[in-house]
Design an enzyme around this catalytic site. Structure first.
Site, mmCIF file in Angstrom:
data_model
loop_
_atom_site.group_PDB
_atom_site.id
_atom_site.type_symbol
_atom_site.label_atom_id
_atom_site.label_comp_id
_atom_site.label_asym_id
_atom_site.label_seq_id
_atom_site.Cartn_x
_atom_site.Cartn_y
_atom_site.Cartn_z
ATOM 1 N N CYS A 266 5.675 43.558 24.260
ATOM 2 C CA CYS A 266 6.958 43.897 24.875
ATOM 3 C C CYS A 266 7.814 44.743 23.923
ATOM 4 C CB CYS A 266 7.704 42.620 25.262
ATOM 5 S SG CYS A 266 9.216 42.930 26.194
ATOM 6 N N THR B 241 -21.454 57.496 42.519
ATOM 7 C CA THR B 241 -21.094 57.339 41.102
ATOM 8 C C THR B 241 -20.137 58.429 40.620
ATOM 9 O OG1 THR B 241 -23.102 58.522 40.535
ATOM 10 C CG2 THR B 241 -23.200 56.115 40.493
ATOM 11 N N CYS C 101 2.640 38.565 23.290
ATOM 12 C CA CYS C 101 3.591 39.002 24.321
ATOM 13 C C CYS C 101 4.785 39.700 23.682
ATOM 14 C CB CYS C 101 4.023 37.820 25.179
ATOM 15 S SG CYS C 101 4.850 36.497 24.265
ATOM 16 N N CYS D 281 -24.302 62.020 45.094
ATOM 17 C CA CYS D 281 -24.984 61.966 43.793
ATOM 18 C C CYS D 281 -24.468 63.098 42.898
ATOM 19 C CB CYS D 281 -26.492 62.084 44.030
ATOM 20 S SG CYS D 281 -27.438 61.727 42.559
ATOM 21 N N CYS E 72 2.410 27.630 25.177
ATOM 22 C CA CYS E 72 2.309 28.802 24.294
ATOM 23 C C CYS E 72 1.723 28.413 22.928
ATOM 24 C CB CYS E 72 3.713 29.374 24.118
ATOM 25 S SG CYS E 72 3.839 30.676 22.889
ATOM 26 N N CYS F 12 14.371 41.959 31.545
ATOM 27 C CA CYS F 12 12.957 42.024 31.931
ATOM 28 C C CYS F 12 12.831 42.858 33.213
ATOM 29 C CB CYS F 12 12.422 40.611 32.164
ATOM 30 S SG CYS F 12 10.713 40.581 32.742
ATOM 31 N N CYS G 201 7.303 43.967 34.372
ATOM 32 C CA CYS G 201 6.146 44.875 34.267
ATOM 33 C C CYS G 201 4.819 44.121 34.238
ATOM 34 C CB CYS G 201 6.278 45.768 33.043
ATOM 35 S SG CYS G 201 6.021 44.912 31.474
#
Lengths: 69, 424
Positions: free
Chosen positions: B352, B201, B348, B135, B342, B378, B381
């Site tokens: 990117c 927590t 996107c 706690c 799409c 590419c 990722c």
């Protein structure tokens, strides 16, 4: 030039030297990338690799060379 | 139908769904209603010297229309005398002998205090003890809770004191407010813990009111840090469970806690090594009735997977969790865009272009705007598929890459060829 194209050029350069009979003798990595020393008899070639993909590629080539030896 | 019964360090329960030690388990009335609803177990709200609470205790963080994405509280442990709690535990256990009741405990880090409370609590027939070393608010200022849970020596010592007299299994509940939870988990094991539970927590301040400049929540114009839980903390909790589960030095079962809101979350925690799960925020948000869907969902999932028992699920994904250095550097995935699906929102492309690797091209075909990934550039990722609002528009597909090599393998190889001088 894209990152991939830069990497391809560096990989081709490595391939070219290896096909000429060079072996990877030493590697050194620092903030500027990877420096590779290749040897063929008394001849030496130093190459700097800037791209991540080429550095990965060189690692594979190094493993292949180690296995052959 | 799969068997949902679980066993955590000898503690048996009709199903893996337990209420965590928190406001939902404050009284016998609540816990009995929870058992009637189907909960397999309950960790009674932490017992100790009765405290005084403040008014205005909870706050929630809503995100993009989702209420209670995160939950913050500054409520302390029980404010009722031990005798009252023990009487209600006794009555509840008598009425529900097959359900699990765990007593959460918190006292000052003194041997005689631990001995006293353990003996008194075990006398009423609890199934186990959970030591609250987690706690983070209020009690920590008095040297208890996370204040002692952040010091491995205190975790070990207090666990040892409890084990000196405990007759039931001892679960040590760990604080996430520490850099490496495996350190305190190991300390608990060294002290003799039969199981560990996590996470308690996380230190938090839910917000600041931009009109009044008061904290949220505030008590007469003043705030103090609270404990954060709810769906927002699930990834943090899941990682901590997984890190403990894969540690060779932590060989005790785990009770997983942290943002578990449905059967899917529960299954993920069990796959990562939890023998049971504890839930609070979801019950506070939606009521005890949520356990019905959890039981149905988990049961159906186990049947689909052909598993006879929920215990067969425990830890099945642990071996798939590793160190970064053991990941294959040459594994490659690339994004592929399905232009038939799409909607040309271009999220996107923007993501990117602005924040990743500039490999999604806009072009026009027969007068129609199109998007295409330059696969060579590419890096896989996943960002484009994450920001895409349309299911199936972007798929990450595997590509053949170089032969596998991990960072650790690479570095070992590099070491054999390392130059001691700078090459130019």
């Amino acid at each position: 030039m894209s990152a991939y194209e830069e990497a391809v050029l560096e990989m081709k350069n490595i391939d070219s030297l290896l096909s000429q009979g060079y072996d990877i003798a030493h590697v050194y990595e620092n903030l500027s990338g990877m420096f590779v020393e290749l040897k063929k008899d008394e001849e030496r070639e130093n190459v700097q690799l800037l791209t991540a993909d080429a550095r990965k590629y060189l690692s594979i080539k190094l493993r292949e060379q180690a296995a052959d030896n | 139908m799969a068997d949902l019964r679980i066993n955590l360090a000898g503690i048996e329960s009709p199903n893996p769904f337990w209420l965590a030690s928190a406001p939902p388990t404050n009284t016998g009335y609540q816990v009995q209603r929870a058992f009637e609803a189907g909960w397999g177990g309950a960790v009674w709200k932490t017992l100790g010297d009765p405290i005084l609470n403040v008014s205005s205790r909870f706050a929630a963080v809503n995100f993009n229309g989702q209420r209670v994405a995160g939950f913050n509280n500054i409520e302390l442990i029980t404010d009722r005398p031990l005798e009252v709690n023990l009487q209600e535990i006794y009555e509840t256990k008598k009425r529900f002998p097959n359900h699990t009741i765990i007593a959460s405990l918190m006292v000052e880090p003194r041997q005689e205090k631990w001995h006293e409370i353990v003996k008194r609590v075990e006398d009423v027939g609890v199934d186990g003890l959970e030591l609250n070393f987690g706690c983070p608010h209020g009690m920590a200022e008095r040297g208890m809770g996370s204040a002692s849970g952040q010091v491995p020596e205190l975790v070990e010592k207090q666990t040892f004191w409890v084990k000196e007299v405990a007759k039931t299994p001892v679960i040590v509940k760990l604080t996430p407010n520490i850099t490496d939870i495996t350190v305190t988990a190991e300390a608990a094991v060294a002290g003799g813990a039969d199981a560990i539970s996590m996470i308690n927590t996380i230190n938090s301040l839910a917000g600041v009111d931009l009109d009044s400049w008061n904290t949220v929540p505030n008590v007469a114009g003043k705030g103090a840090h609270g404990g954060y839980c709810g769906p927002a903390v699930k990834p943090i909790a899941l990682n901590m469970v997984a890190e403990c589960a894969r540690s060779p030095h932590i060989n005790v079962p785990i009770s997983g806690i942290g943002g578990i809101s449905n059967w899917r979350d529960a299954a993920e925690f069990m796959l990562m090594g939890s023998s049971c799960v504890q839930i609070c925020t979801a019950a506070m948000h939606h009521g005890f009735g949520i356990v019905e869907d959890m039981i149905d969902g988990l049961s159906n999932y186990l049947d689909e997977k052909g598993l006879a028992s929920v215990m067969d699920l425990v830890g099945r994904s642990v071996q798939r969790y590793s160190s970064w250095g053991d990941l294959d550097l040459n594994y490659k995935v690339v994004a592929q865009i399905n232009n038939d699906v799409c909607i040309n929102c271009n999220k996107c492309h923007i993501a990117c272009e602005d924040t990743s690797h500039q490999c999604i091209d806009l072009y026009t075909e027969s007068g129609r705007p199109m998007l295409k990934v330059r696969e060579d550039d590419c890096v896989g990722c996943n960002l484009c598929s994450i920001v895409c609002p349309v299911d199936g528009a972007i798929t990450m597909v595997e590509k053949k890459g170089l032969s596998p090599m991990t960072w650790n393998e690479r570095q070992a190889l590099m070491g054999q060829y390392a130059s001691t001088t700078i090459l130019k």
